[in-house]
Design an enzyme around this catalytic site. Structure first.
Site, PDB file in Angstrom:
ATOM      1  N   LYS A   9       0.818  -1.216   0.000  1.00 41.65           N
ATOM      2  CA  LYS A   9       0.000   0.000   0.000  1.00 41.65           C
ATOM      3  C   LYS A   9       0.859   1.277   0.000  1.00 41.65           C
ATOM      4  CE  LYS A   9      -3.955  -2.168   2.356  1.00 41.65           C
ATOM      5  NZ  LYS A   9      -4.878  -2.066   3.522  1.00 41.65           N
ATOM      6  N   TYR A  49     -12.239  -2.092  -3.617  1.00 38.44           N
ATOM      7  CA  TYR A  49     -12.720  -2.234  -2.240  1.00 38.44           C
ATOM      8  C   TYR A  49     -14.245  -2.095  -2.141  1.00 38.44           C
ATOM      9  CZ  TYR A  49      -8.241  -2.510   0.322  1.00 38.44           C
ATOM     10  OH  TYR A  49      -7.033  -2.916   0.869  1.00 38.44           O
ATOM     11  N   ARG A  85      -1.711 -14.019   4.971  1.00 40.35           N
ATOM     12  CA  ARG A  85      -2.357 -13.257   6.054  1.00 40.35           C
ATOM     13  C   ARG A  85      -1.601 -13.414   7.372  1.00 40.35           C
ATOM     14  NH1 ARG A  85      -7.066 -10.743   4.654  1.00 40.35           N
ATOM     15  NH2 ARG A  85      -7.798 -10.682   6.796  1.00 40.35           N
ATOM     16  N   ARG A 102       2.831  -6.045   9.432  1.00 40.92           N
ATOM     17  CA  ARG A 102       2.119  -4.912  10.021  1.00 40.92           C
ATOM     18  C   ARG A 102       2.715  -4.523  11.375  1.00 40.92           C
ATOM     19  NH1 ARG A 102      -3.744  -6.956   7.844  1.00 40.92           N
ATOM     20  NH2 ARG A 102      -3.900  -5.599   6.019  1.00 40.92           N
ATOM     21  N   ASN A 112      -1.936   0.466   6.735  1.00 40.23           N
ATOM     22  CA  ASN A 112      -1.370  -0.751   7.314  1.00 40.23           C
ATOM     23  C   ASN A 112      -0.532  -1.566   6.325  1.00 40.23           C
ATOM     24  OD1 ASN A 112      -3.481  -1.709   5.826  1.00 40.23           O
ATOM     25  ND2 ASN A 112      -4.546  -2.716   7.512  1.00 40.23           N
ATOM     26  N   HIS A 115      -2.212  -5.392   1.708  1.00 43.99           N
ATOM     27  CA  HIS A 115      -3.508  -6.052   1.558  1.00 43.99           C
ATOM     28  C   HIS A 115      -3.255  -7.498   1.182  1.00 43.99           C
ATOM     29  CE1 HIS A 115      -7.475  -7.158   0.036  1.00 43.99           C
ATOM     30  NE2 HIS A 115      -6.811  -7.728  -0.957  1.00 43.99           N
ATOM     31  N   GLU A 126      -9.834 -10.985  -7.133  1.00 45.43           N
ATOM     32  CA  GLU A 126      -8.872  -9.888  -6.993  1.00 45.43           C
ATOM     33  C   GLU A 126      -7.691 -10.056  -7.955  1.00 45.43           C
ATOM     34  OE1 GLU A 126      -9.940  -8.932  -2.318  1.00 45.43           O
ATOM     35  OE2 GLU A 126      -7.912  -9.603  -2.835  1.00 45.43           O
TER      36      GLU A 126
END
Ligand code: GTP
Ligand code: MG
Length: 138
Positions: A9, A49, A85, A102, A112, A115, A126
């Site tokens: 990001k 999003y 994740r 993170r 953060n 993604h 996605e």
């Protein structure tokens, strides 16, 4: 073998952290099989999003995602969705486990750093949102 969509990001590209973040993915056994740097428009971020359209932070999230370049990538590996994740850590960096991306790099729950897709269906959607099949080289 599973694939997932990852986005580095704007807060992370601004701070020149793409290499450090990708080292975490590679150390965890995830392979980067597609990658591109883009500067999204607010409209494109909003489309990506769209599931969050009703959330109070949606407008802020779209502004942020369009504020600077992002790096979109496809990660491949055994259990890539869950593994990604895990490496990312909790949405809010205050809750993220030590050693996660993170925990180390994120600035706030909104900014953060990364993604990651959250399920096989969303991963497929996605990935298709950003990449043509021929652009993914496993
Ligand atoms: P993603 O991998 O980006 O989807 O994060 P996530 O799955 O851990 O979180 P979730 O899907 O619930 O939220 C999507 C994104 O919205 C988060 O990564 C944050 O960037 C942003 N977000 C979530 N909660 C808040 C919030 O309370 N405030 C702000 N400003 N942004 C938020
Ligand atoms: Mg999510």
């Amino acid at each position: 073998i599973e694939r997932t969509l990852s986005i580095i990001k704007p807060d992370a590209t601004n701070r020149n952290l793409t290499g450090k973040i990708n080292a975490k993915f590679e150390e965890a056994g995830l392979r980067i099989v597609a990658q591109k740097r883009m500067h999204l428009t607010k409209e494109q971020a909003g489309k990506f999003y769209a599931v969050h359209a009703e959330r109070p932070f949606y407008d802020e999230l779209c502004e942020f995602m369009a504020s600077a370049p992002v790096v979109v990538q496809v990660l491949e590996g055994e259990g890539a969705i869950a593994k990604n994740r895990e490496v990312m850590g909790a949405t809010n960096p205050a809750d993220a486990e030590a050693g996660t991306i993170r925990a180390e790099f994120a600035e706030s729950v909104g900014e953060n750093s990364v993604h990651g897709s959250d399920a096989p269906e969303t991963a497929a959607e996605e990935i298709a949102f950003f990449f043509a099949g021929l652009e993914i080289v496993g």
